[in-house]
Design a protein around this motif. Sequence first.
Motif, mmCIF file in Angstrom:
data_model
loop_
_atom_site.group_PDB
_atom_site.id
_atom_site.type_symbol
_atom_site.label_atom_id
_atom_site.label_comp_id
_atom_site.label_asym_id
_atom_site.label_seq_id
_atom_site.Cartn_x
_atom_site.Cartn_y
_atom_site.Cartn_z
ATOM 1 N N LEU A 1 0.820 -1.213 0.000
ATOM 2 C CA LEU A 1 0.000 0.000 0.000
ATOM 3 C C LEU A 1 0.853 1.262 0.000
ATOM 4 O O LEU A 1 1.863 1.339 0.710
ATOM 5 N N ALA A 2 0.412 2.257 -0.778
ATOM 6 C CA ALA A 2 1.097 3.547 -0.824
ATOM 7 C C ALA A 2 0.085 4.671 -0.888
ATOM 8 O O ALA A 2 -1.057 4.479 -1.321
ATOM 9 N N VAL A 3 0.528 5.856 -0.453
ATOM 10 C CA VAL A 3 -0.229 7.100 -0.607
ATOM 11 C C VAL A 3 0.598 8.059 -1.442
ATOM 12 O O VAL A 3 1.785 8.251 -1.168
ATOM 13 N N VAL A 4 -0.019 8.656 -2.460
ATOM 14 C CA VAL A 4 0.616 9.757 -3.195
ATOM 15 C C VAL A 4 -0.380 10.905 -3.264
ATOM 16 O O VAL A 4 -1.514 10.722 -3.674
ATOM 17 N N SER A 5 0.046 12.075 -2.828
ATOM 18 C CA SER A 5 -0.857 13.223 -2.715
ATOM 19 C C SER A 5 -0.182 14.493 -3.186
ATOM 20 O O SER A 5 1.011 14.697 -2.948
ATOM 21 N N ASN A 6 -0.959 15.351 -3.849
ATOM 22 C CA ASN A 6 -0.450 16.665 -4.248
ATOM 23 C C ASN A 6 -0.436 17.659 -3.089
ATOM 24 O O ASN A 6 0.049 18.781 -3.237
ATOM 25 N N LYS A 7 -0.972 17.264 -1.938
ATOM 26 C CA LYS A 7 -0.892 18.109 -0.758
ATOM 27 C C LYS A 7 0.572 18.233 -0.329
ATOM 28 O O LYS A 7 1.391 17.332 -0.577
ATOM 29 N N GLY A 8 0.924 19.327 0.320
ATOM 30 C CA GLY A 8 2.281 19.524 0.799
ATOM 31 C C GLY A 8 2.760 18.340 1.624
ATOM 32 O O GLY A 8 2.014 17.810 2.451
ATOM 33 N N ASP A 9 4.002 17.931 1.404
ATOM 34 C CA ASP A 9 4.519 16.735 2.063
ATOM 35 C C ASP A 9 4.472 16.857 3.587
ATOM 36 O O ASP A 9 4.248 15.861 4.287
ATOM 37 N N PHE A 10 4.660 18.081 4.115
ATOM 38 C CA PHE A 10 4.641 18.265 5.571
ATOM 39 C C PHE A 10 3.318 17.808 6.157
ATOM 40 O O PHE A 10 3.276 17.169 7.218
ATOM 41 N N ALA A 11 2.215 18.104 5.469
ATOM 42 C CA ALA A 11 0.891 17.730 5.974
ATOM 43 C C ALA A 11 0.594 16.266 5.700
ATOM 44 O O ALA A 11 -0.017 15.579 6.531
ATOM 45 N N VAL A 12 1.010 15.773 4.542
ATOM 46 C CA VAL A 12 0.751 14.373 4.192
ATOM 47 C C VAL A 12 1.416 13.435 5.191
ATOM 48 O O VAL A 12 0.789 12.492 5.696
ATOM 49 N N GLN A 13 2.680 13.694 5.494
ATOM 50 C CA GLN A 13 3.393 12.808 6.413
ATOM 51 C C GLN A 13 2.745 12.818 7.800
ATOM 52 O O GLN A 13 2.586 11.758 8.429
ATOM 53 N N GLU A 14 2.363 13.997 8.268
ATOM 54 C CA GLU A 14 1.753 14.091 9.604
ATOM 55 C C GLU A 14 0.404 13.399 9.637
ATOM 56 O O GLU A 14 0.109 12.616 10.554
ATOM 57 N N LEU A 15 -0.432 13.688 8.638
ATOM 58 C CA LEU A 15 -1.782 13.125 8.646
ATOM 59 C C LEU A 15 -1.760 11.603 8.537
ATOM 60 O O LEU A 15 -2.481 10.910 9.268
ATOM 61 N N VAL A 16 -0.953 11.081 7.625
ATOM 62 C CA VAL A 16 -0.925 9.632 7.445
ATOM 63 C C VAL A 16 -0.345 8.949 8.686
ATOM 64 O O VAL A 16 -0.866 7.923 9.146
ATOM 65 N N ALA A 17 0.709 9.525 9.261
ATOM 66 C CA ALA A 17 1.315 8.918 10.454
ATOM 67 C C ALA A 17 0.340 8.889 11.620
ATOM 68 O O ALA A 17 0.313 7.920 12.405
ATOM 69 N N ARG A 18 -0.480 9.922 11.749
ATOM 70 C CA ARG A 18 -1.386 10.011 12.893
ATOM 71 C C ARG A 18 -2.703 9.277 12.647
ATOM 72 O O ARG A 18 -3.258 8.662 13.555
ATOM 73 N N GLN A 19 -3.212 9.351 11.410
ATOM 74 C CA GLN A 19 -4.511 8.745 11.125
ATOM 75 C C GLN A 19 -4.410 7.265 10.753
ATOM 76 O O GLN A 19 -5.331 6.497 11.012
ATOM 77 N N PHE A 20 -3.278 6.875 10.136
ATOM 78 C CA PHE A 20 -3.122 5.496 9.669
ATOM 79 C C PHE A 20 -1.748 4.947 10.064
ATOM 80 O O PHE A 20 -0.957 4.559 9.208
ATOM 81 N N PRO A 21 -1.427 4.902 11.348
ATOM 82 C CA PRO A 21 -0.081 4.478 11.756
ATOM 83 C C PRO A 21 0.242 3.071 11.276
ATOM 84 O O PRO A 21 -0.510 2.131 11.511
ATOM 85 N N GLY A 22 1.362 2.951 10.574
ATOM 86 C CA GLY A 22 1.842 1.649 10.127
ATOM 87 C C GLY A 22 1.085 1.019 8.981
ATOM 88 O O GLY A 22 1.362 -0.128 8.619
ATOM 89 N N ALA A 23 0.146 1.761 8.374
ATOM 90 C CA ALA A 23 -0.701 1.150 7.346
ATOM 91 C C ALA A 23 -0.061 1.131 5.966
ATOM 92 O O ALA A 23 -0.424 0.297 5.130
ATOM 93 N N PHE A 24 0.881 2.051 5.710
ATOM 94 C CA PHE A 24 1.384 2.215 4.351
ATOM 95 C C PHE A 24 2.878 1.927 4.243
ATOM 96 O O PHE A 24 3.655 2.200 5.162
ATOM 97 N N ASP A 25 3.245 1.394 3.087
ATOM 98 C CA ASP A 25 4.644 1.054 2.820
ATOM 99 C C ASP A 25 5.406 2.226 2.216
ATOM 100 O O ASP A 25 6.638 2.245 2.245
ATOM 101 N N ALA A 26 4.717 3.195 1.644
ATOM 102 C CA ALA A 26 5.341 4.415 1.113
ATOM 103 C C ALA A 26 4.315 5.537 1.173
ATOM 104 O O ALA A 26 3.127 5.322 0.898
#
Length: 226
Positions: free
Chosen positions: A107-132
């Motif tokens: 599983l991966a997430v790719v987003s046009n949102k700023g990387d600072f927000a993407v990393q924070e949101l994914v880490a907090r909302q989906f901890p450990g869920a994604f491989d990239a």
Amino acid sequence: MPAYRTAVFDLDGTLLDTLEDLHLSTNAALAARDMPTHTIDDVRRFVGNGIKLLIHRAVPAGTDAATEAAVYEDFCAHYAAHCEDHTGPYQGIPELLAHLRAAGVTLAVVSNKGDFAVQELVARQFPGAFDAVLGENEAAGIRKKPAPDMVRAALKRMGATPEGMVYIGDSEVDVQTAANAGCPCVSCTWGFRSVDELLAAGATTLVDTPAELERVLLGLDASAAR
């Protein structure tokens, strides 16, 4: 066996309902410069191509570049502090991700949102869920969607190949991204675009719920899509 070995997801409007926080941060940045604010439906139409284009669409026509850049900086500061005030996963998304991981799907997430927000949101909302996890990083030479660069960068980070990959998103940008990456696209109707807009963009496989998406991705029921 799942229908796909690798699933690459868009973030906003696909995994997370971020619209209210994007709306509030946009209006806060505009109001700080005494500019007219926008409705939530306006902001829904503005999003999809990254923060800079969101702000370019939100500021009044004819705004000079320096002022637009200042609004962008104001937005980034406000959003960094408030990106989770009203944001959370769509119902059924955490269960979907858990079931895909249990089935061995990468599983991966790719987003046009700023990387600072993407990393924070994914880490907090989906901890450990994604491989990239990749947010916008054109400074590193990775073009944002709909260019295929972000998808290819995610595959490289995961050590995965394009074979057996599917892309999941909620907008015309995502349909174009999948086409440019040369992979199938599944379009989610619960996000920021209507069914008519998705069909006009060329969407061919649509799902109305995360449960339907799960059945498609795991190959349990091809008729779940429309």
